[in-house]
Design an enzyme around this catalytic site. Structure first.
Site, PDB file in Angstrom:
ATOM      1  N   TYR A 163     -22.712   7.696  45.706  1.00  0.00           N
ATOM      2  CA  TYR A 163     -23.795   8.664  45.553  1.00  0.00           C
ATOM      3  C   TYR A 163     -23.990   9.013  44.083  1.00  0.00           C
ATOM      4  CZ  TYR A 163     -26.070  13.284  45.688  1.00  0.00           C
ATOM      5  OH  TYR A 163     -26.894  14.358  45.469  1.00  0.00           O
ATOM      6  N   LYS A 167     -27.243   8.597  41.273  1.00  0.00           N
ATOM      7  CA  LYS A 167     -27.795   9.677  40.463  1.00  0.00           C
ATOM      8  C   LYS A 167     -27.689   9.356  38.968  1.00  0.00           C
ATOM      9  CE  LYS A 167     -29.090  12.445  43.766  1.00  0.00           C
ATOM     10  NZ  LYS A 167     -30.522  12.745  43.993  1.00  0.00           N
TER      11      LYS A 167
END
Length: 240
Positions: A163, A167
Site C-alpha cells: 500500500y 502511495k
C-alpha cells in the site's frame, strides 16, 4: 460556488470531506463505484440539510467508468474547480514485498496509482476551464520515503509496504504533474489524512473520519496556483 469531484466519497474520509466542503458552500459530486451507495450517501447528507451535493458513478480502476463519469459531468457543468483523488484500497495482508503476490500489488496500484492518473487525465480538460483549478491527491505518510528512512522510523509501518509503495508512486505523480502544469495555474498537491479509523484499516486508526478530512478540506479551501508540488498533513508539510 466552486465545483468539486471527490472519488471514493460515499463513505469514510471521502464522505466527510464531501460533507465539510458542501457545508462551506462548495457544490460537491460524490464519486462512488456503486450508484446505490452513492445515493445513500447523498440521502444522509440531505437529511442534515446539505442539498448542494450529487452522486456520480465512477470506478477509478475502470477506464470506461471514468470516461462515462467525465461525460456525465461535462453535460452538467462547464468547468471543474477541484478534483480530489481520494479513492483507494489497502490490499490484502501480508504485504511483505519479498513475498507478496504480484496480483495483490497490481490490484492496489490499479486503484491507488493508475486510477488516480486516468481520472486526472480524463478530468483535466474540465479543470483547465476553471479560473483556479486544483488537483488534490490523498496520499499517506506510509508513502513518504523521508518518513521510512528517518532515524526514528516506525518498524510497524512494514505491514503496509505494498500500500505504501502505491502511495509513494502517487507522490511522484503529484510532483511530476505539478511541474507539467506549472504554467496553467492548476495546483497539484498531496495530503495525508493521518492514521484514521476507516474500513481501509479495520477501523484501527487514532483519528475519526471527521478529523481525517480536515487537512484535505483545508488544502481544498486554500488552494492557490503558487502552492503546488507539496505534501501536507495536519500542522504543516510532510517530506516526500
Amino acid at each position: 460556488m466552486k465545483t468539486v469531484l471527490i472519488t471514493g466519497a460515499n463513505k469514510g474520509i471521502g464522505f466527510e470531506t464531501a460533507k465539510q466542503l458542501a457545508q462551506l458552500n462548495h457544490y460537491v459530486y460524490l464519486g462512488s463505484r456503486g450508484k446505490a451507495n452513492g445515493l445513500e450517501a447523498v440521502r444522509q447528507l440531505k437529511e442534515l440539510g446539505i442539498t448542494n451535493v450529487e452522486t456520480i458513478v465512477i470506478d477509478v480502476a475502470d477506464i470506461n467508468s471514468v470516461r462515462e463519469a467525465r461525460a456525465e459531468l461535462e453535460a452538467k457543468i462547464g468547468s471543474l474547480d477541484i478534483l480530489i483523488n481520494n479513492a483507494g484500497i489497502a490490499g490484502n495482508q501480508p504485504q511483505d514485498l519479498a513475498t507478496s503476490s504480484i496480483e495483490n500489488l497490481r490490484r492496489i496500484f490499479d486503484t491507488n496509482f493508475f486510477g488516480a492518473i486516468q481520472t486526472t487525465q480524463e478530468f483535466l480538460p474540465l479543470l483547465k476551464k476553471s479560473s483556479q483549478g486544483a488537483i488534490i491527491n490523498v496520499s499517506s505518510e506510509v508513502g513518504s520515503l523521508a518518513v521510512h528512512t528517518a532515524p526514528q522510523r516506525n518498524p510497524n509501518r512494514a505491514k503496509y509496504h505494498a500500500y505504501g509503495s502505491s502511495k509513494t508512486a502517487l507522490n511522484a505523480f503529484t510532483v511530476m504533474l505539478a511541474n507539467e502544469l506549472n504554467d496553467t495555474g492548476i495546483s497539484v498537491n498531496g495530503v495525508t489524512p493521518g492514521y484514521t479509523a476507516t474500513d481501509l484499516n479495520q477501523f484501527q486508526g487514532a483519528k475519526t473520519p471527521e478529523q481525517g478530512a480536515m487537512p484535505i478540506v483545508k488544502l481544498a479551501t486554500q488552494s492557490h496556483p503558487g502552492i503546488t508540488a507539496k505534501f501536507f498533513k495536519d500542522g504543516g508539510e510532510v517530506g516526500w
